[in-house]
Write a protein that holds these residues in place. Structure first.
Motif, mmCIF file in Angstrom:
data_model
loop_
_atom_site.group_PDB
_atom_site.id
_atom_site.type_symbol
_atom_site.label_atom_id
_atom_site.label_comp_id
_atom_site.label_asym_id
_atom_site.label_seq_id
_atom_site.Cartn_x
_atom_site.Cartn_y
_atom_site.Cartn_z
ATOM 1 N N GLY A 198 0.544 -0.956 0.171
ATOM 2 C CA GLY A 198 -0.084 -0.211 0.022
ATOM 3 C C GLY A 198 0.505 1.266 -0.200
ATOM 4 O O GLY A 198 0.120 2.356 -0.436
ATOM 5 N N MET A 199 1.888 0.931 0.022
ATOM 6 C CA MET A 199 3.145 2.228 0.520
ATOM 7 C C MET A 199 2.878 2.170 -1.429
ATOM 8 O O MET A 199 4.202 2.122 -2.207
ATOM 9 C CB MET A 199 4.679 2.278 0.607
ATOM 10 N N HIS A 200 2.666 3.902 -1.820
ATOM 11 C CA HIS A 200 2.465 4.494 -3.072
ATOM 12 C C HIS A 200 3.989 5.228 -3.245
ATOM 13 O O HIS A 200 4.750 5.826 -4.474
ATOM 14 C CB HIS A 200 1.983 4.788 -3.598
ATOM 15 N N CYS A 201 4.780 6.261 -2.637
ATOM 16 C CA CYS A 201 5.592 7.514 -2.410
ATOM 17 C C CYS A 201 6.050 7.660 -1.368
ATOM 18 O O CYS A 201 5.578 6.988 0.233
ATOM 19 C CB CYS A 201 4.341 8.253 -2.828
ATOM 20 N N GLU A 202 7.246 8.397 -1.042
ATOM 21 C CA GLU A 202 8.440 8.721 -0.331
ATOM 22 C C GLU A 202 7.062 9.427 0.539
ATOM 23 O O GLU A 202 7.968 9.383 2.144
ATOM 24 C CB GLU A 202 9.286 9.935 -0.718
ATOM 25 N N ASN A 203 6.149 10.218 0.704
ATOM 26 C CA ASN A 203 5.441 10.744 1.426
ATOM 27 C C ASN A 203 4.862 9.181 2.501
ATOM 28 O O ASN A 203 4.649 9.235 3.850
ATOM 29 C CB ASN A 203 4.019 11.274 1.135
ATOM 30 N N CYS A 204 4.142 8.235 1.959
ATOM 31 C CA CYS A 204 4.361 6.749 2.724
ATOM 32 C C CYS A 204 4.727 6.401 3.428
ATOM 33 O O CYS A 204 5.001 5.914 4.598
ATOM 34 C CB CYS A 204 3.129 5.670 1.180
ATOM 35 N N SER A 205 5.936 6.712 2.480
ATOM 36 C CA SER A 205 6.897 5.841 3.250
ATOM 37 C C SER A 205 8.062 6.867 4.902
ATOM 38 O O SER A 205 7.357 6.532 5.789
ATOM 39 C CB SER A 205 7.939 5.432 2.690
ATOM 40 N N ASN A 206 7.211 8.280 4.982
ATOM 41 C CA ASN A 206 7.231 8.738 5.622
ATOM 42 C C ASN A 206 7.119 8.414 6.814
ATOM 43 O O ASN A 206 7.229 8.809 7.855
ATOM 44 C CB ASN A 206 7.480 10.343 5.104
ATOM 45 N N ARG A 207 5.229 8.453 6.658
ATOM 46 C CA ARG A 207 4.066 8.184 7.275
ATOM 47 C C ARG A 207 4.748 7.001 8.140
ATOM 48 O O ARG A 207 4.575 6.587 9.702
ATOM 49 C CB ARG A 207 3.246 7.973 6.687
ATOM 50 N N VAL A 208 5.662 6.124 7.823
ATOM 51 C CA VAL A 208 5.812 4.764 8.123
ATOM 52 C C VAL A 208 6.518 4.858 8.948
ATOM 53 O O VAL A 208 6.117 4.344 10.571
ATOM 54 C CB VAL A 208 5.562 3.464 6.807
ATOM 55 N N LYS A 209 7.489 5.203 9.022
ATOM 56 C CA LYS A 209 8.814 5.341 9.743
ATOM 57 C C LYS A 209 8.316 6.692 10.364
ATOM 58 O O LYS A 209 8.998 6.334 12.054
ATOM 59 C CB LYS A 209 9.722 6.112 8.547
ATOM 60 N N ARG A 210 7.757 8.016 10.410
ATOM 61 C CA ARG A 210 7.347 8.670 11.720
ATOM 62 C C ARG A 210 6.514 7.544 12.396
ATOM 63 O O ARG A 210 6.646 8.168 14.114
ATOM 64 C CB ARG A 210 6.431 9.743 10.709
ATOM 65 N N THR A 211 5.591 7.289 11.942
ATOM 66 C CA THR A 211 4.878 6.174 13.342
ATOM 67 C C THR A 211 5.747 5.549 14.171
ATOM 68 O O THR A 211 5.226 5.012 15.600
ATOM 69 C CB THR A 211 3.980 5.460 12.434
ATOM 70 N N ILE A 212 6.434 4.976 13.549
ATOM 71 C CA ILE A 212 7.000 3.646 13.470
ATOM 72 C C ILE A 212 8.086 3.805 14.916
ATOM 73 O O ILE A 212 8.067 3.874 16.003
ATOM 74 C CB ILE A 212 7.906 2.264 13.030
ATOM 75 N N VAL A 219 2.169 -4.858 18.298
ATOM 76 C CA VAL A 219 2.626 -3.357 18.358
ATOM 77 C C VAL A 219 2.719 -3.142 17.369
ATOM 78 O O VAL A 219 2.034 -2.216 16.610
ATOM 79 C CB VAL A 219 3.116 -3.062 19.586
ATOM 80 N N ILE A 220 3.926 -2.797 16.437
ATOM 81 C CA ILE A 220 4.506 -2.570 14.804
ATOM 82 C C ILE A 220 3.647 -2.435 13.953
ATOM 83 O O ILE A 220 3.038 -1.461 13.568
ATOM 84 C CB ILE A 220 5.613 -2.815 15.033
ATOM 85 N N THR A 221 2.654 -3.878 13.533
ATOM 86 C CA THR A 221 1.913 -4.423 12.832
ATOM 87 C C THR A 221 0.344 -3.615 13.057
ATOM 88 O O THR A 221 0.200 -2.839 11.884
ATOM 89 C CB THR A 221 1.685 -5.443 12.786
ATOM 90 N N LYS A 222 0.291 -3.333 13.998
ATOM 91 C CA LYS A 222 -0.988 -2.502 14.387
ATOM 92 C C LYS A 222 -1.259 -0.755 14.587
ATOM 93 O O LYS A 222 -1.870 -0.032 13.401
ATOM 94 C CB LYS A 222 -1.520 -2.466 15.777
ATOM 95 N N GLU A 223 0.269 -0.564 14.387
ATOM 96 C CA GLU A 223 0.662 1.082 14.143
ATOM 97 C C GLU A 223 0.505 1.498 12.331
ATOM 98 O O GLU A 223 0.398 1.788 12.165
ATOM 99 C CB GLU A 223 2.132 1.278 14.453
ATOM 100 N N LEU A 246 -2.335 2.614 9.675
ATOM 101 C CA LEU A 246 -2.232 3.916 9.136
ATOM 102 C C LEU A 246 -2.920 3.323 8.002
ATOM 103 O O LEU A 246 -2.898 4.719 6.055
ATOM 104 C CB LEU A 246 -0.831 3.905 8.744
ATOM 105 N N GLY A 247 -3.429 2.489 7.394
ATOM 106 C CA GLY A 247 -4.143 1.985 6.775
ATOM 107 C C GLY A 247 -3.022 1.084 5.212
ATOM 108 O O GLY A 247 -3.699 0.412 3.609
ATOM 109 N N TYR A 248 -2.459 0.707 5.261
ATOM 110 C CA TYR A 248 -1.389 0.109 4.638
ATOM 111 C C TYR A 248 -1.509 -1.141 5.816
ATOM 112 O O TYR A 248 -2.110 -1.920 6.888
ATOM 113 C CB TYR A 248 -0.087 0.141 5.406
#
Length: 123
Positions: A61-75, A104-108, A112-114
């Motif tokens: 579900g990650m499509h762009c740098e913004n997606c990967s930044n959201r995942v990284k920031r959340t973790i 816990v990581i999986t839920k976070e 986000l929708g991924y």
């Protein structure tokens, strides 16, 4: 006849612009998910303790740098873990200095929708 030509030209321009955006999006270069053309990379989080395990989370579900930044920031907001996210490989490599359950990581990530499709690595 002239009105048909005008409509065809307008449709051609709209299709060209749409295809250009789709190609950028599929390459992971587009500004989807609220980002613009220039997305700032999320900084790495440094851990100060001893690394007790490293896990790889495969993410759909990650499509762009913004997606990967959201995942990284959340973790990285979680205490005791640090993530590096690779958009091209569609994965997050998470290093742990505290014993935190992988769920816990999986839920976070999934909040986000991924979708986490796999989790593996050294324990």
């Amino acid at each position: 006849m002239l009105s048909n030509v005008i409509v065809i030209v307008i449709l051609a321009v709209v299709i060209f612009i749409a295809l250009k955006g789709c190609i950028k999006h599929l390459k992971g270069e587009g500004g989807c998910c609220g980002g613009g053309d220039s997305v700032k990379k999320e900084p790495d989080k440094k851990l100060s303790g001893h690394i007790i395990k490293t896990r790889v989370f495969k993410i759909d579900g990650m499509h762009c740098e913004n997606c990967s930044n959201r995942v990284k920031r959340t973790i990285n907001r979680l205490d005791g873990v640090s993530a590096r996210v690779n958009l091209r490989k569609k994965e997050a490599v998470v290093r742990y200095e505290q014993d935190i359950d992988d769920d816990v990581i999986t839920k976070e990530i999934e909040d986000l929708g991924y979708k986490v499709t796999d989790c593996y690595g050294k324990v």
